[in-house]
Design an enzyme around this catalytic site. Structure first.
Site, PDB file in Angstrom:
ATOM      1  CB  CYS A 191      30.893 215.404  34.515  1.00 23.11           C
ATOM      2  SG  CYS A 191      31.313 214.465  33.070  1.00 23.11           S
TER       3      CYS A 191
ATOM      4  CB  CYS B 162      28.451 205.252  24.751  1.00 16.66           C
ATOM      5  SG  CYS B 162      28.674 206.395  23.361  1.00 16.66           S
TER       6      CYS B 162
ATOM      7  CB  CYS C  67      35.609 206.260  21.526  1.00 13.71           C
ATOM      8  SG  CYS C  67      34.504 207.393  20.680  1.00 13.71           S
TER       9      CYS C  67
ATOM     10  CB  CYS D  54      35.770 205.910  25.687  1.00 12.56           C
ATOM     11  SG  CYS D  54      34.441 206.470  26.776  1.00 12.56           S
TER      12      CYS D  54
ATOM     13  N   GLY E  22      27.798 208.360  27.378  1.00 14.25           N
ATOM     14  CA  GLY E  22      26.879 208.506  26.260  1.00 14.25           C
ATOM     15  C   GLY E  22      27.180 209.656  25.325  1.00 14.25           C
TER      16      GLY E  22
ATOM     17  CG  LEU F  73      39.616 216.986  16.178  1.00 13.07           C
ATOM     18  CD1 LEU F  73      38.409 216.991  15.262  1.00 13.07           C
ATOM     19  CD2 LEU F  73      40.406 218.282  15.981  1.00 13.07           C
ATOM     20  CG  HIS F  74      39.833 212.535  20.999  1.00 18.79           C
ATOM     21  ND1 HIS F  74      40.014 213.565  21.901  1.00 18.79           N
ATOM     22  CD2 HIS F  74      38.703 211.910  21.389  1.00 18.79           C
ATOM     23  CE1 HIS F  74      39.030 213.553  22.793  1.00 18.79           C
ATOM     24  NE2 HIS F  74      38.217 212.564  22.503  1.00 18.79           N
TER      25      HIS F  74
ATOM     26  CG  ASN G  38      41.271 209.603  34.594  1.00 18.54           C
ATOM     27  OD1 ASN G  38      41.992 208.960  35.347  1.00 18.54           O
ATOM     28  ND2 ASN G  38      40.365 210.459  35.021  1.00 18.54           N
TER      29      ASN G  38
ATOM     30  CB  CYS H 163      33.863 209.115  30.080  1.00 18.97           C
ATOM     31  SG  CYS H 163      32.437 208.728  29.124  1.00 18.97           S
TER      32      CYS H 163
HETATM   33  N1  SAH Z   1      30.234 211.283  23.664  1.00 20.02           N
HETATM   34  C1  SAH Z   1      30.628 212.614  24.008  1.00 20.02           C
HETATM   35  C2  SAH Z   1      30.577 212.904  25.498  1.00 20.02           C
HETATM   36  C3  SAH Z   1      31.059 211.863  26.450  1.00 20.02           C
HETATM   37  S1  SAH Z   1      32.808 211.592  26.551  1.00 20.02           S
HETATM   38  C4  SAH Z   1      32.014 212.895  23.468  1.00 20.02           C
HETATM   39  O1  SAH Z   1      32.669 211.964  23.001  1.00 20.02           O
HETATM   40  O2  SAH Z   1      32.415 214.041  23.462  1.00 20.02           O
HETATM   41  C5  SAH Z   1      33.431 213.101  27.180  1.00 20.02           C
HETATM   42  C6  SAH Z   1      34.905 213.319  26.911  1.00 20.02           C
HETATM   43  O3  SAH Z   1      35.704 212.434  27.736  1.00 20.02           O
HETATM   44  C7  SAH Z   1      35.296 213.030  25.467  1.00 20.02           C
HETATM   45  O4  SAH Z   1      36.145 214.031  24.973  1.00 20.02           O
HETATM   46  C8  SAH Z   1      36.038 211.716  25.614  1.00 20.02           C
HETATM   47  O5  SAH Z   1      36.898 211.522  24.539  1.00 20.02           O
HETATM   48  C9  SAH Z   1      36.745 211.899  26.941  1.00 20.02           C
HETATM   49  N2  SAH Z   1      37.261 210.663  27.546  1.00 20.02           N
HETATM   50  C10 SAH Z   1      36.816 209.399  27.412  1.00 20.02           C
HETATM   51  N3  SAH Z   1      37.581 208.533  28.118  1.00 20.02           N
HETATM   52  C11 SAH Z   1      38.544 209.282  28.727  1.00 20.02           C
HETATM   53  C12 SAH Z   1      39.647 208.974  29.586  1.00 20.02           C
HETATM   54  N4  SAH Z   1      39.882 207.725  29.970  1.00 20.02           N
HETATM   55  N5  SAH Z   1      40.423 209.988  30.014  1.00 20.02           N
HETATM   56  C13 SAH Z   1      40.167 211.270  29.653  1.00 20.02           C
HETATM   57  N6  SAH Z   1      39.143 211.620  28.841  1.00 20.02           N
HETATM   58  C14 SAH Z   1      38.342 210.641  28.376  1.00 20.02           C
END
Ligand code: SAH
Length: 366
Positions: free
Chosen positions: A135, A142, A146, A149, A187, A241-242, A317, A359
């Site tokens: 990964c 970033c 979000c 995150c 990022g 998407l979420h 997570n 992340c």
């Molecule tokens: N910016 C890109 C890639 C980095 S994040 C993106 O958003 O896709 C990669 C993935 O990890 C994304 O789907 C993000 O929503 C998810 N993610 C972020 N924090 C997380 C957490 N605490 N637990 C699980 N997934 C998480």
């Protein structure tokens, strides 16, 4: 990370917009010299030329590096004196390892610093079927904030260079063979696409084919369009998407105000049509926020036509955010609701929970 031998003396004047970092490593140099050949003389070449060495030496250095050599010393088809010179003059990696964490499930996480002190993280996930999935981070921090995150809470640093991206992979390649890459570290890869693609071009030498490489995005439409139109082998696309509606998605991911759901999904459909691959949809399962039955129904209605999307439900997570992950039962109900409506859906295996592998968690703490 590209080239463990990213001898950082080399200057990779990246073509990527926004990557205004000139100082380059050996990896930078090698990337250009060995593969793109469109750049001026690099530092590596300079060093090699200064020492009266032929140009093919750069290729030899990369070949060793991509196969996991840990130092110039191992490059036995280079004269010993040259190995010593390179060790003195071209740093082997653009990254310094700061911390390593090992999970009980075999997951490993590394926290690195760039030469200018920016933090970034990389995770290696080991699976029982032999898959070794990296990964990778594309940026330090970033800019996209979000709300769930950990990386989003950090100050944005900068885009990583192609070498810094490759050097993450090379670090783990020195431990063992790797075969998958996901850009799901720190990022937004589509904000640093040129460097991400430059790194991806070298990944096959490291053991990772484009069809085993996935770029994950918040839905940055100009980047999705570039991936649709570009020449070359298809790299897989994942969309975070979420949420099944704009109001909730904008709350979780402010970028949705700029690129709303319908437009993002349309861009993904065009990508899928052109590249003949399904788009992976990542959907974080957040208790009481986006995990209700009606939301699964709404999501299934969005993901048409059939055979375009495949959903991966992600157990959250926990971080310092106010969100909590959905229960196992809620996740299973959500999954079966999607499946019953014709949308293939799986639940992601949770890895590295005991080492804060989500992340940005390590770097944010630091
Ligand atoms: N910016 C890109 C890639 C980095 S994040 C993106 O958003 O896709 C990669 C993935 O990890 C994304 O789907 C993000 O929503 C998810 N993610 C972020 N924090 C997380 C957490 N605490 N637990 C699980 N997934 C998480």
């Amino acid at each position: 990370m590209l080239v463990p031998v990213t001898p950082s003396a080399i200057r990779l004047e990246s073509t990527a917009p926004g990557n205004g970092f000139g100082a380059c490593s050996l990896a930078d140099r090698l990337v250009r010299d060995c593969h793109t050949c469109r750049v001026d003389l690099t530092l590596l070449q300079d060093v090699l030329a200064r020492h009266g060495e032929p140009a093919f030496r750069a290729r030899q250095v990369w070949d060793w590096t991509a196969r996991g050599a840990a130092s110039y010393d191992e490059m036995t088809n280079l004269p010993a004196a040259l190995r010593a010179t390179l060790a003195d003059e071209v740093p082997f990696s653009s990254l310094t390892l700061e911390t390593e964490a090992h999970s009980r499930d075999g997951t490993e996480k590394a926290l690195f610093a760039t030469a200018d002190g920016r933090p970034l993280e990389t995770v290696l996930m080991r699976y029982r079927d032999g898959r070794r999935s990296l990964c990778l981070s594309s940026q330090s921090g970033c800019p996209l904030t979000c709300t769930f995150c950990a990386t989003g809470t950090m100050k944005f640093g900068r885009n990583l260079t192609a070498s810094e991206i490759l050097d993450q992979a090379l670090h783990f390649r020195r431990k063992e063979e790797v075969n998958h890459v996901v850009f799901m570290g720190m990022g937004e890869p589509l904000l640093n696409l040129d460097n991400v693609l430059a790194a991806c071009e070298r990944l096959p030498d490291v053991g990772v084919h484009p069809s085993s490489t996935t770029i994950s995005t918040v839905g940055w439409i100009p980047g999705i369009e570039q991936l649709t139109e570009r020449e070359g082998p298809t790299i897989r696309l994942a969309l975070s998407l979420h949420a099944p509606d704009d109001a909730l998605r904008s709350e979780l991911m402010p970028v949705n105000d700029r690129y709303p759901l319908t437009d993002v999904l349309d861009a993904c459909r065009s990508w899928s049509e052109q590249r003949k691959r399904k788009v992976f949809v990542e959907y974080l399962m957040l208790a009481g926020v986006n995990d209700r039955y009606e939301q699964a129904v709404q999501l299934a209605a969005l993901l048409v036509p059939e055979n375009t999307f495949k959903v991966n439900l992600i157990p959250y997570n926990p971080t310092d955010s106010p969100f909590e992950g959905s229960s196992r039962e809620a996740i299973e109900t959500f999954r079966s609701t999607l499946e019953r409506r014709g949308v293939p859906a799986t639940v992601r295996l949770t890895r590295g929970r005991d080492i804060d592998a989500a992340c940005g968690q390590l770097a944010a703490r630091g």
